[in-house]
Design an enzyme around this catalytic site. Structure first.
Site, PDB file in Angstrom:
ATOM      1  N   ARG A  88       0.921  -1.190  -0.060  1.00 37.55           N
ATOM      2  CA  ARG A  88       0.032  -0.096  -0.001  1.00 37.55           C
ATOM      3  C   ARG A  88       0.894   1.370  -0.055  1.00 37.55           C
ATOM      4  O   ARG A  88       0.433   2.223  -0.121  1.00 37.55           O
ATOM      5  CB  ARG A  88      -0.952  -0.078   1.116  1.00 37.55           C
ATOM      6  N   ARG A 127     -21.965  -0.843  -0.748  1.00 38.66           N
ATOM      7  CA  ARG A 127     -21.299  -2.467  -0.604  1.00 38.66           C
ATOM      8  C   ARG A 127     -22.024  -2.990   0.500  1.00 38.66           C
ATOM      9  O   ARG A 127     -21.956  -2.664   1.799  1.00 38.66           O
ATOM     10  CB  ARG A 127     -19.831  -2.168  -0.644  1.00 38.66           C
ATOM     11  N   ARG A 173     -10.066   7.004   3.088  1.00 40.57           N
ATOM     12  CA  ARG A 173      -9.361   6.095   2.464  1.00 40.57           C
ATOM     13  C   ARG A 173      -9.109   6.365   0.917  1.00 40.57           C
ATOM     14  O   ARG A 173      -7.997   5.959   0.562  1.00 40.57           O
ATOM     15  CB  ARG A 173     -10.348   4.875   2.290  1.00 40.57           C
TER      16      ARG A 173
END
Ligand code: AMP
Length: 221
Positions: A88, A127, A173
């Site tokens: 990441r 989601r 995020r």
């Protein structure tokens, strides 16, 4: 085949990763899933990771690196693996290179699934995920609802909304992705390992692109 699935949160890495894992019979290693399992079980790692995850921040490298090093050394990764959500940042990419070298392995391909930010927010807000960890199927309340509201089509377990799929956390995020993870596109391009994929379309359409890229780069004639 040692594959990295890259792309922002909501790009569809998990969905494609699950399909690829079944097709190539290699494990899908999702650092997010491993961390969430640790949080759920209340392990020491989970306790340390929880606050970072809830804020949409990255869990400190040291914790994630220890976790991934031992995971990649497990027997089921011997013939290949698909990494989802790792690396990441650049430090993690460099550490991965060292770890794989020590295991006489290397990355074959870094696939980046590309989706514009407004579409990511729409996907993440709606989601829903199956609570059954063995299943883990994903749905969307508008675009891909389950047949029975709140229940998984595949295993009938309850669905839930991830704590970090709330609008405020999604924004953090996506910022973390832009600042810390996106530079990895250059990192893997410089090493001639990166391939970008258009992540807009049906799951089948994107799967066809992903599979073609793998055939092109990883499957020996
Ligand atoms: P994901 O399921 O990949 O969206 O990950 C969920 C959350 O887990 C992230 O927002 C981070 O807090 C944490 N996480 C997952 N993978 C990593 C990683 N490679 N490095 C640091 N934190 C991670």
């Amino acid at each position: 085949m040692n594959l990295l699935l890259m792309g922002p949160p909501g790009a569809g890495k998990g969905t494609q990763g699950k399909r690829l894992a079944a097709k190539f019979s290699i494990p899908l290693v999702s650092t997010g899933d491993i961390l969430r399992a640790n949080v759920g079980e209340g392990t020491e790692l989970g306790k340390k990771a929880k606050d970072f995850m809830e804020k949409g921040a990255l869990v400190p490298d040291k914790l994630v690196l220890e976790m991934i090093e031992s995971r990649l050394d497990e027997d089921d990764c011997a013939d290949g693996f698909i990494l989802d959500g790792f690396p990441r940042n650049t430090a993690q990419a460099e550490a991965l290179e060292v770890t794989l070298y020590s295991l006489s392995k290397s990355v074959d391909l870094a696939l980046g699934i590309e989706v514009p930010p407004d579409e990511l927010v729409r996907r993440l807000c709606g989601r829903r995920v199956c609570t059954n960890k063995e299943c883990g199927s994903g749905y969307h309340v508008d675009f891909d609802p389950p047949a029975v509201d709140g229940a998984c089509d595949d295993c009938k377990s309850a669905l839930y909304q991830r704590a970090d799929d709330k609008e405020e956390t999604i924004k953090s995020r996506l910022e973390v992705y832009e600042e810390q993870t996106k530079p990895l596109i250059e990192y893997y391009t410089e090493r001639d390992l990166f391939k970008g994929i258009n992540g807009l379309g049906t799951v089948d359409e994107i799967n066809a692109l992903v599979t073609a890229a793998i055939d092109d780069r990883c499957v020996k004639p």
